[in-house]
Enzyme design. Sequence first.
Site, PDB file in Angstrom:
ATOM      1  N   LYS A  32       0.864  -1.094  -0.161  1.00 48.80           N
ATOM      2  CA  LYS A  32      -0.073  -0.044  -0.150  1.00 48.80           C
ATOM      3  C   LYS A  32       0.673   1.440  -0.032  1.00 48.80           C
ATOM      4  CE  LYS A  32      -3.693  -2.580   2.190  1.00 48.80           C
ATOM      5  NZ  LYS A  32      -4.413  -2.887   3.349  1.00 48.80           N
ATOM      6  N   GLN A  61      -4.929  -1.943   9.670  1.00 46.83           N
ATOM      7  CA  GLN A  61      -4.568  -2.977   9.112  1.00 46.83           C
ATOM      8  C   GLN A  61      -5.166  -4.313   9.802  1.00 46.83           C
ATOM      9  OE1 GLN A  61      -3.464  -3.621   5.610  1.00 46.83           O
ATOM     10  NE2 GLN A  61      -4.154  -5.551   6.184  1.00 46.83           N
ATOM     11  N   ASP A 106     -11.261   2.800   4.043  1.00 43.89           N
ATOM     12  CA  ASP A 106     -11.519   1.068   3.613  1.00 43.89           C
ATOM     13  C   ASP A 106     -13.183   1.184   3.691  1.00 43.89           C
ATOM     14  OD1 ASP A 106      -9.470  -0.522   3.507  1.00 43.89           O
ATOM     15  OD2 ASP A 106      -8.971  -0.750   5.587  1.00 43.89           O
TER      16      ASP A 106
END
Length: 293
Positions: free
Chosen positions: A54, A98, A121
């Site tokens: 990422k 994460q 997200d």
Amino acid sequence: MPATIIDGKQISKDIQAEIKQQVADFVAAGYQPPKLVAVLVGEDPASQVYVRNKERACKRAGIDSELKRMSAESTTEQLLDLVNQLNQDPAVSGILVQLPLPPAIDAIKVLDAISPLKDVDAFHPENVGLLSQGRPRFLPCTPFGIVHILKRSGIATSGKSVCIIGRSDIVGKPMALMLAQKDSPLGPEMANATVTLCHSRTKDLAQVCATADIVIAAIGKPEFVSADMLKPGAIVIDVGINRTDDGLVGDVDFAPAAEVASHITPVPGGVGPLTVTILLENTLKAAQLNQAI
Ligand code: NDP
């Protein structure tokens, strides 16, 4: 006739080049570059790889990124403090925690604490609610990546029957919500599907699957979807990432399925690359929202 194999890597490259240009235009207009902060708790090797990928993708697109590492022994409160700090920092556009988090941490509490305007997200209940009402702010990365894949492969979903196998909050459920809407940010032809959402309690799954124009497999079981579960000419999207002794395989039994399908995504190189790409798109969007462009 063998199916067309959809090249997710190339599609992802094309979209990332477009995002890079949009980021450059945003900065040229006098705004601060978008910035993504990833929070990594503990030393999970797979998570470290995902976070590194990422960060690299951000760099390629001209997006600033920062990694906040916390020890595996961190408490929920310590994580909430960090998230609150990032929420208030005007230089931070997007926040990504994460997953998975260590079991001692209350993951729902932490994800819910992320500002909905920085929730790249798209896990926050406010963003899930907006999606379900058909007025999305951020779209979840993997399912929206699939809509991009379909669009760029010339496949409309409007009027099609779609069988989604798997009802997780990350893939299956938002995928169903997205395709069943009247409209999509990519156009109404990329919505308006008739969706069947299947799971482990679905009866006669093979039969349900065999009636679908588009099959999206997000199960987490190697080669679960066999060729005889597919309608000839079906479009097959394989979300699964399963590590086996033979390497990475998807949820679809690829070679036989490719003999029946008209289009199919491989694993690796299909859906996977799009997930990071949509994260970049969402981070740019967050910067635009937070800097009120
Ligand atoms: P989850 O484990 O959260 O969900 C799996 C789903 O599959 C559940 O809804 C479960 O049903 C269903 N399922 C399990 N067994 C069966 C069965 N025998 N018949 C029908 N349905 C079944 O998985 P995720 O959605 O998080 O991930 C799915 C796969 O996608 C994994 O391989 C994951 O690694 C991959 N993935 C890939 C991404 C990418 O970027 N390409 C991103 C995210 C995930 P029930 O709800 O009844 O238990």
